[in-house]
Design a protein around this motif. Structure first.
Motif, PDB file in Angstrom:
ATOM      1  N   ARG A  63      -3.927  27.533  30.774  1.00  0.00           N
ATOM      2  CA  ARG A  63      -3.470  27.134  29.442  1.00  0.00           C
ATOM      3  C   ARG A  63      -3.429  25.612  29.262  1.00  0.00           C
ATOM      4  N   PRO A  64      -2.880  24.866  30.237  1.00  0.00           N
ATOM      5  CA  PRO A  64      -2.855  23.404  30.032  1.00  0.00           C
ATOM      6  C   PRO A  64      -4.255  22.804  29.929  1.00  0.00           C
ATOM      7  N   LYS A  67      -5.736  23.612  26.498  1.00  0.00           N
ATOM      8  CA  LYS A  67      -5.095  22.867  25.399  1.00  0.00           C
ATOM      9  C   LYS A  67      -5.667  21.463  25.211  1.00  0.00           C
ATOM     10  N   ARG A  68      -6.284  20.934  26.238  1.00  0.00           N
ATOM     11  CA  ARG A  68      -6.838  19.575  26.145  1.00  0.00           C
ATOM     12  C   ARG A  68      -8.252  19.571  25.581  1.00  0.00           C
ATOM     13  N   LYS A 121       2.563  18.661   7.651  1.00  0.00           N
ATOM     14  CA  LYS A 121       3.713  18.045   8.320  1.00  0.00           C
ATOM     15  C   LYS A 121       3.707  16.524   8.313  1.00  0.00           C
ATOM     16  N   ALA A 124       2.670  11.784  11.308  1.00  0.00           N
ATOM     17  CA  ALA A 124       3.333  11.646  12.612  1.00  0.00           C
ATOM     18  C   ALA A 124       3.118  12.862  13.507  1.00  0.00           C
ATOM     19  N   ARG A 125       2.700  13.985  12.928  1.00  0.00           N
ATOM     20  CA  ARG A 125       2.521  15.208  13.721  1.00  0.00           C
ATOM     21  C   ARG A 125       1.100  15.371  14.257  1.00  0.00           C
ATOM     22  N   VAL A 126       0.229  14.408  13.928  1.00  0.00           N
ATOM     23  CA  VAL A 126      -1.151  14.489  14.435  1.00  0.00           C
ATOM     24  C   VAL A 126      -1.137  14.190  15.938  1.00  0.00           C
ATOM     25  N   LEU A 127      -1.672  15.095  16.726  1.00  0.00           N
ATOM     26  CA  LEU A 127      -1.558  14.977  18.184  1.00  0.00           C
ATOM     27  C   LEU A 127      -2.518  13.926  18.751  1.00  0.00           C
ATOM     28  N   PRO A 128      -2.085  13.257  19.832  1.00  0.00           N
ATOM     29  CA  PRO A 128      -2.892  12.162  20.395  1.00  0.00           C
ATOM     30  C   PRO A 128      -4.219  12.609  21.003  1.00  0.00           C
ATOM     31  N   LEU A 129      -4.362  13.871  21.322  1.00  0.00           N
ATOM     32  CA  LEU A 129      -5.632  14.311  21.917  1.00  0.00           C
ATOM     33  C   LEU A 129      -6.673  14.690  20.859  1.00  0.00           C
ATOM     34  N   PRO A 132     -10.140  12.668  21.380  1.00  0.00           N
ATOM     35  CA  PRO A 132     -10.934  13.122  22.536  1.00  0.00           C
ATOM     36  C   PRO A 132     -11.396  14.571  22.429  1.00  0.00           C
TER      37      PRO A 132
END
Lengths: 410, 81
Positions: A63-64, A67-68, A121, A124-129, A132
């Motif tokens: 899972r981890p 998720k990336r 949302k 600010a809720r946009v994920l850093p990944l 990439p």
């Protein structure tokens, strides 16, 4: 410098690996089915089916790690791990190991999901990944990280020719001496309501909603467009010298690549297929072969009314009367069209066809186009002759990209 | 509003989801980078998810001061007031 194939990997609408995918193809099974969601109803979509993956990468990857990655990279990693293990997990100097894994569309799920999140949302809720994951070089980058490939990592983009172009580039990396091994292929994960609707808006997709498994029917008189598929194919290319030195099993040889461009239209193929035929001619020239050496063609044949016959006429022009002895297969009839993954998955099919001397069938052709002057393998597989054989795999992309790969028996 | 044990439990869930570690390994004295092997991008992901879960704002310039899990729990508790 001879380039050989020492490993294969795939995840497709027919199966989660090469053996199940190939078995499905030989059985003439369709991997196309009605979408397992309510998108068509929710968004009023004209098309409600696709060649969805048989095995989700989420069932295979942790899972981890999943998720990336965008689904397109997840699929590429699944296929890469299989191909690398199949090649015997070779010991290789990282600086002599390359990766060329393309996607035609890139991380479209990531991009559109991030936009949904932002609208719901806020920024600010946009994920850093997000970046990439959405960048179209993400699959090849993850493959290079996975294998510590340091000779170069590339992702040529040419719509539906991307996967074939990647394999062609891998061939050239080895031929030019940049690498001893290149992991090459293509991937696509575009079964999302937006790309489906956008392809449908071009009138490019089949609308045979009441018969999904019968919708992809290359060369059939009632063909009405392509069927979107998803998945990945990956091959391990290696210099013959390197493969022999480590005692690797050689499944096939990659003998040549021909690449041309139409310079004609952003989506339509040039009507005479001049650029397509020239790509095939160049690939044979580079391989040092002539038409009579060709025993099998895995056609691009996406099941569109115009495109199938342009390619078919080009193949006839290339092969002449020898075409009557060439087994023609259109495997998109079973998998749908994997866009940037197509040329790679179909290279896997072409290699398997040479290795097992069996051309896979083309399904759903109940009434062949009367203009088709080629020997189409229909419904059941066909045995290929003994001796040294060559096979061509064609891939063409929106924008006028034409790529032909020539493989040979080991 | 959550007490520090609840914050730790919630943060451990986020870290576990992101890294594959067991929630029990996410302890107050553990360093995100040295003990939990979390890179800067994963840390930013954890921060973004924690902001949403605990309804707080963790400014980017503060993130570098959150060395241990305990630092993050304290910051979130204080931010929640």
């Amino acid at each position: 410098m001879t380039v050989v194939v020492t490993g294969l990997g795939a995840t497709s609408p027919l199966g989660g690996d090469v053996s199940s995918t190939w078995e499905g193809a030989l059985a003439g099974r369709s991997g196309v089915r009605t979408l397992d969601n309510d998108w068509a109803e929710t968004y009023g979509m004209a098309v409600n089916f696709a060649g969805q993956l048989a095995v989700s990468p989420l069932e295979v990857l942790s899972r981890p790690e999943a998720k990336r990655m965008d689904p397109s990279a997840q699929m590429a990693i699944v296929a890469t791990r299989e191909a690398w293990a199949h090649a015997g997990s070779p010991e290789v100097d990282p600086e002599r190991l390359g990766a060329v894994v393309s996607s035609g569309i890139g991380g479209v799920w990531t991009l559109l999901s991030a936009w949904d999140t932002m609208k719901e949302k806020g920024a600010a809720r946009v994920l850093p990944l997000t970046v990439p994951m959405l960048m179209p070089n993400s699959p090849t980058a993850y493959v290079s990280l996975e294998l510590k490939a340091r000779a170069g990592s590339h992702s040529p983009v040419s719509a539906c020719a991307s996967g074939a172009e990647a394999i062609g580039m891998g061939f050239e990396m080895i031929e030019s001496g940049r690498a001893d091994i290149v992991v090459a292929g293509g991937t696509e994960a575009a079964i999302h309501p937006l790309p489906i609707s956008a392809f449908a808006a071009m009138a490019a997709l089949s609308k045979r909603n009441d018969d999904p498994a019968g919708a992809s029917r290359p060369y059939d008189t009632s063909r009405d467009g392509f069927v979107l598929g998803e998945g990945s194919g990956v091959v391990v290319l290696e210099s013959e010298e390197h493969a022999k030195a480590r005692g690797a099993h050689i499944y096939a040889r990659l003998l040549g690549v021909g690449m041309t461009s139409d310079g004609h239209h952003i989506a339509a193929p040039e009507p005479n297929g001049t650029g397509q035929t020239r790509a095939m001619e160049l690939s044979l020239q580079r391989a040092g072969l002539t038409a009579v050496d060709v025993a099998h063609v895995n056609a691009h044949a996406t099941s569109t009314p115009v495109g199938d016959m342009i390619e078919a006429r080009g193949i006839r022009a290339l092969l002449g009367s020898h075409a009557d002895q060439v087994a023609l297969s259109a495997t998109k009839s079973m998998t749908g069209h994997l866009l940037g993954g197509a040329g790679a998955l179909e290279s896997v099919f072409t290699i398997k066809a040479l290795e097992t001397r069996t051309a896979p069938p083309t399904i759903n052709v109940t009434s062949p186009d009367p203009e088709l002057e080629l020997d189409l393998v229909r419904d059941t597989p066909r045995e290929l002759p003994e001796g040294q054989l060559a096979a061509i795999n064609n891939s063409f992309g929106f924008g006028g990209h034409n790529v032909a790969l020539v493989f040979g028996t080991a | 509003m959550a007490d520090k044990n609840e914050i730790l439990a919630g943060l451990a869930e986020i870290v576990a989801e992101e890294t594959g570690l067991d929630t029990a390994e996410v302890e107050l004295e553990k360093s995100f980078t040295d003990d939990l092997d979390i890179d800067s991008l994963s840390m930013m992901t954890i921060v973004t998810l924690a902001e949403e879960k605990f309804e707080v704002r963790i400014p980017d310039e503060k993130v570098k001061d959150l060395t241990t899990v305990g630092d993050a729990v304290d910051f979130i508790a204080a931010a929640q007031g």
